[in-house]
Design an enzyme around this catalytic site. Sequence first.
Site, PDB file in Angstrom:
ATOM      1  CB  THR A 101       9.035  -1.054   7.804  1.00  0.00           C
ATOM      2  OG1 THR A 101       8.439   0.071   7.111  1.00  0.00           O
ATOM      3  CG2 THR A 101       7.985  -2.049   8.046  1.00  0.00           C
ATOM      4  CE1 TYR A 154      -3.725   3.418   1.226  1.00  0.00           C
ATOM      5  CE2 TYR A 154      -2.503   3.341   3.154  1.00  0.00           C
ATOM      6  CZ  TYR A 154      -2.469   3.576   1.887  1.00  0.00           C
ATOM      7  OH  TYR A 154      -1.239   4.113   1.450  1.00  0.00           O
ATOM      8  CD1 TRP A 184      -6.530  -1.778   4.421  1.00  0.00           C
ATOM      9  CD2 TRP A 184      -7.501  -1.415   2.158  1.00  0.00           C
ATOM     10  NE1 TRP A 184      -5.434  -1.250   3.485  1.00  0.00           N
ATOM     11  CE2 TRP A 184      -5.837  -1.005   2.381  1.00  0.00           C
ATOM     12  CE3 TRP A 184      -7.816  -1.181   0.988  1.00  0.00           C
ATOM     13  CZ2 TRP A 184      -5.163  -0.365   1.309  1.00  0.00           C
ATOM     14  CZ3 TRP A 184      -7.033  -0.627   0.027  1.00  0.00           C
ATOM     15  CH2 TRP A 184      -5.687  -0.218  -0.001  1.00  0.00           C
ATOM     16  CD  GLU A 185      -5.253   1.129   7.753  1.00  0.00           C
ATOM     17  OE1 GLU A 185      -5.409   2.434   7.642  1.00  0.00           O
ATOM     18  OE2 GLU A 185      -4.115   0.607   7.573  1.00  0.00           O
ATOM     19  CG  ASP A 197       5.916   6.002   6.241  1.00  0.00           C
ATOM     20  OD1 ASP A 197       6.620   7.100   6.259  1.00  0.00           O
ATOM     21  OD2 ASP A 197       4.805   6.091   6.844  1.00  0.00           O
ATOM     22  NE  ARG A 247      12.197   3.076  -0.029  1.00  0.00           N
ATOM     23  CZ  ARG A 247      12.754   3.567  -1.234  1.00  0.00           C
ATOM     24  NH1 ARG A 247      14.168   3.481  -1.355  1.00  0.00           N
ATOM     25  NH2 ARG A 247      12.040   3.936  -2.255  1.00  0.00           N
ATOM     26  CD  GLU A 258      -1.277  -0.383   3.868  1.00  0.00           C
ATOM     27  OE1 GLU A 258      -0.828  -0.637   4.813  1.00  0.00           O
ATOM     28  OE2 GLU A 258      -2.423  -0.312   3.436  1.00  0.00           O
ATOM     29  CE  LYS A 290       2.562   8.228   4.810  1.00  0.00           C
ATOM     30  NZ  LYS A 290       2.693   8.297   6.351  1.00  0.00           N
TER      31      LYS A 290
END
Length: 214
Positions: free
Chosen positions: A116, A192, A194-195, A112, A114, A109, A165
């Site tokens: 993570t 998003y 789906w959240e 950001d 990176r 999706e 981003k």
Amino acid sequence: MSEPAHIRATYNDIHNIIKASSAKIAEFKPNMLIAIGGGGFFPARVLRTFLKDPSTKRNIPIQAIGLSLYESLPGTTAEQLGNEVIRTQWLGPEPGKTLLGRRALIVDEVDDSRKTLQYGNRDKLIARYALSELQKDVENELQAVPESERDALRTKFAIFVVHNKLKPKLGELPPDIPYFAGAEVEDLWLDYPWEAMDIEEHDRLAAEDKAKST
């Protein structure tokens, strides 16, 4: 502390971003999509619609992998939580065989910071970690193949994210890996659909945001 600014993306927003990106992605000629759960599932399914072979009408198969950084899972320690990516789902017991000879597009999706995953001394986005691990699976499988045949069978990878981003990245992708971003956005909190617990309220707020920006 004030509420951080949000970008609320609707299902239609994401569908149209993917549609607009599909022609460029089609140049890579993927014959497998690898969705990173849970944010990659919906984009991968929509993308498949636009990448269907017009002559054969065949769909590109979608494989799913699960990676978790912040989720508390059975067997994880406090030290792992937030610091180590945990595989929650992978490509079966012989992932290398599944991948060999494919042109695989990894779908997620957002790209950001990176940050993570801190892996060794480098920070990487989830898709980068997935890429590294999938490449290892391929190389392991290639060991059983005559060396003269390995280059032809080595999997070609690319990455697609719906949103990139606009912020400094703390990790780099290999220069030979095609990278596609559907839309570039400011460094704001992305919501998003789906959240969302209340999709109507999510869409209402998204519409308000768009009205303010026009």
